[in-house]
Design a protein around this motif. Structure first.
Motif, mmCIF file in Angstrom:
data_model
loop_
_atom_site.group_PDB
_atom_site.id
_atom_site.type_symbol
_atom_site.label_atom_id
_atom_site.label_comp_id
_atom_site.label_asym_id
_atom_site.label_seq_id
_atom_site.Cartn_x
_atom_site.Cartn_y
_atom_site.Cartn_z
ATOM 1 N N TRP A 153 0.988 -1.134 -0.043
ATOM 2 C CA TRP A 153 -0.145 -0.133 0.130
ATOM 3 C C TRP A 153 0.871 1.212 0.000
ATOM 4 O O TRP A 153 0.733 2.314 -0.788
ATOM 5 N N MET A 193 -9.473 -9.124 0.126
ATOM 6 C CA MET A 193 -10.604 -8.624 0.110
ATOM 7 C C MET A 193 -12.153 -9.553 0.769
ATOM 8 O O MET A 193 -12.896 -9.045 1.445
ATOM 9 N N PRO A 239 -10.374 -4.286 9.443
ATOM 10 C CA PRO A 239 -10.816 -3.307 8.611
ATOM 11 C C PRO A 239 -9.564 -2.319 8.001
ATOM 12 O O PRO A 239 -9.907 -1.974 6.951
ATOM 13 N N ALA A 240 -8.739 -2.345 8.630
ATOM 14 C CA ALA A 240 -7.714 -1.446 8.300
ATOM 15 C C ALA A 240 -7.099 -1.980 6.861
ATOM 16 O O ALA A 240 -6.586 -1.419 6.028
ATOM 17 N N LYS A 246 -8.214 -4.122 5.045
ATOM 18 C CA LYS A 246 -9.369 -4.563 4.034
ATOM 19 C C LYS A 246 -9.248 -2.850 3.091
ATOM 20 O O LYS A 246 -9.616 -3.200 2.025
ATOM 21 N N GLN A 247 -9.347 -1.943 4.002
ATOM 22 C CA GLN A 247 -9.131 -0.545 3.532
ATOM 23 C C GLN A 247 -8.148 -0.663 2.618
ATOM 24 O O GLN A 247 -8.041 -0.079 1.475
ATOM 25 N N MET A 248 -6.799 -0.990 2.892
ATOM 26 C CA MET A 248 -5.565 -0.719 2.025
ATOM 27 C C MET A 248 -5.645 -1.683 0.716
ATOM 28 O O MET A 248 -5.384 -1.268 -0.276
ATOM 29 N N GLY A 292 -8.358 -2.367 -0.518
ATOM 30 C CA GLY A 292 -9.296 -1.619 -1.488
ATOM 31 C C GLY A 292 -8.785 -0.508 -2.162
ATOM 32 O O GLY A 292 -8.814 -0.494 -3.558
ATOM 33 N N ASP A 293 -7.854 0.215 -1.593
ATOM 34 C CA ASP A 293 -7.144 1.262 -2.095
ATOM 35 C C ASP A 293 -6.115 0.644 -3.264
ATOM 36 O O ASP A 293 -6.058 1.156 -4.375
#
Length: 401
Positions: free
Chosen positions: A333, A361, A367-368, A370-372, A374-375
């Motif tokens: 990331w 994913m 959650p953190a 998963k967010q990275m 997604g980015d």
């Protein structure tokens, strides 16, 4: 032999076939059988003219010295004598008393190191002896005692400090004599056996418990280069783990991380990470340290330039452990989303990294993470037509956006 032979396994061919004792002067008969000279001479002097083992009649009574066997017996005997005899807890307590009274530390310390290595119970016993750990610190912190017996002193201190009831007080005392300690540690890291170098690295991690101590050891002459030299002991997992843990411990400031990078840390870590034989614990620490390097531009630049680093990170994603995956995703990331480095993005694509991110994913990651993830997918989605055509055609149907 001066010791209780009941507890020593003697190779059978070292024993005389007549007396069954270890031979002192092995000689061979014409039959090829070897005996101790005194035993076979008594046999022959009694009027017998046969080989005791084969009962063959002797063509000659000549005794030929077996020098090769004699050398082997001598080497074995020396090795047995060199082994420290087991000591009891009461004897260990007496040895600690000797340390307080004597200026010659070599004999008591060697025996106490052997005792401490025997079991966790032994280490806890030594740690509980009133005044023993402070005594070790005083000895090591005395400038006149520096270097002398440093290897075994550092080993025993590392072994017992973990179980000491007031470690904070001891580490404070060590930092009060930090220059003497650092000098001894560097000496051992440079010149000691692998076991003593590992113990020194572990002790350094135990002592570096606050910002001041971490900074001191990291900036002291030759500490970082010697830790990286220990890290290159690819055949010894304990050495690699000890070096990595200590490097992570002292990597608290950007200045220290930059110095590590200048010492070639990224290349070393990338090579180790590419090794398929590394344990889960080693892989986790390697990725954790690389993640720390991502916090500075120098680290990100070196990782993007190194040919082995990013492919190795991608390979470890989803393969080692949850902690390793989180470190790996954070690294990717930082390089591909924050830095938007095209070389890093291409390396992730070649390593099938996008598929792994898609699988991540759909997993139960934090959650953190998963967010990275997604980015990262957004970055590769934008670049898919020019950079990752296979990704665009084969996996668009499960894109999360």
């Amino acid at each position: 032999m001066g010791r209780d032979d009941l507890y020593i396994t003697v190779p059978s061919f070292f024993r005389c076939p007549i007396s069954l004792d270890v031979m002192k002067s092995p000689v061979s008969l014409c039959t090829g059988v070897t005996y101790d000279r005194s035993s076979i001479q008594r046999w022959l002097d009694s009027g017998k003219n046969t080989c005791p083992a084969t009962m063959q009649v002797l063509q000659t009574r000549d005794l030929v010295p077996n020098h090769t066997l004699q050398r082997l017996i001598q080497l074995w005997s020396d090795s047995v004598k060199a082994r420290p005899s087991p000591i009891t807890p009461s004897q260990a307590r007496e040895l600690v008393a000797q340390l307080r009274q004597s200026g010659d530390y070599s004999q008591p310390i060697s025996k106490l190191v052997s005792f401490a290595r025997g079991s966790d119970q032994n280490r806890r016993f030594l740690a509980a002896i009133d005044g023993f750990v402070p005594l070790l610190v005083d000895i090591l912190g005395n400038s006149s005692n520096m270097i002398a017996n440093a290897e075994e002193m550092l080993i025993i201190l590392q072994l017992v400090l973990h179980d000491y009831k007031d470690r904070a007080c001891i580490t404070k005392s060590i930092m009060g004599k930090k220059n003497c300690f650092a000098t001894s540690m560097i000496f051992v890291l440079k010149n000691g056996s692998l076991a003593s170098r590992i113990a020194t690295a572990r002790l350094m991690e135990l002592v570096a418990s606050d910002a001041e101590s971490k900074l001191f050891f990291a900036e002291y002459n030759d500490v970082l280069p010697e830790l990286f030299r220990l890290l290159r002991s690819e055949s010894d997992g304990d050495a690699i783990r000890a070096a990595l843990s200590t490097l992570i411990c002292v990597s608290m400031t950007k200045k220290i991380r930059v110095r590590m990078i200048q010492l070639g840390a990224v290349k070393v870590l990338g090579k180790l990470l590419s090794n398929a034989n590394m344990s889960v614990a080693v892989n986790e620490r390697l990725l954790e340290l690389l993640e720390m390097f991502c916090s500075c531009k120098e680290g990100r630049a070196e990782m993007c330039k190194d040919e082995s680093c990013i492919p190795a990170v991608v390979k470890k994603t989803l393969k080692v452990s949850t902690a390793a995956t989180e470190h790996a995703v954070t690294i990717l990331w930082s390089l591909c989303y924050l830095l938007r480095d095209e070389a890093a993005q291409a390396a992730v694509g070649r390593g099938n990294g996008v598929t792994k991110i898609l699988l991540l994913m759909q997993s139960n990651c934090s959650p953190a993470v998963k967010q990275m993830a997604g980015d990262l997918l957004k970055v590769f989605r934008v670049n898919s037509k020019s950079r990752l055509p296979s990704y665009d055609t084969n996996t668009t149907h499960i894109m999360p956006f």
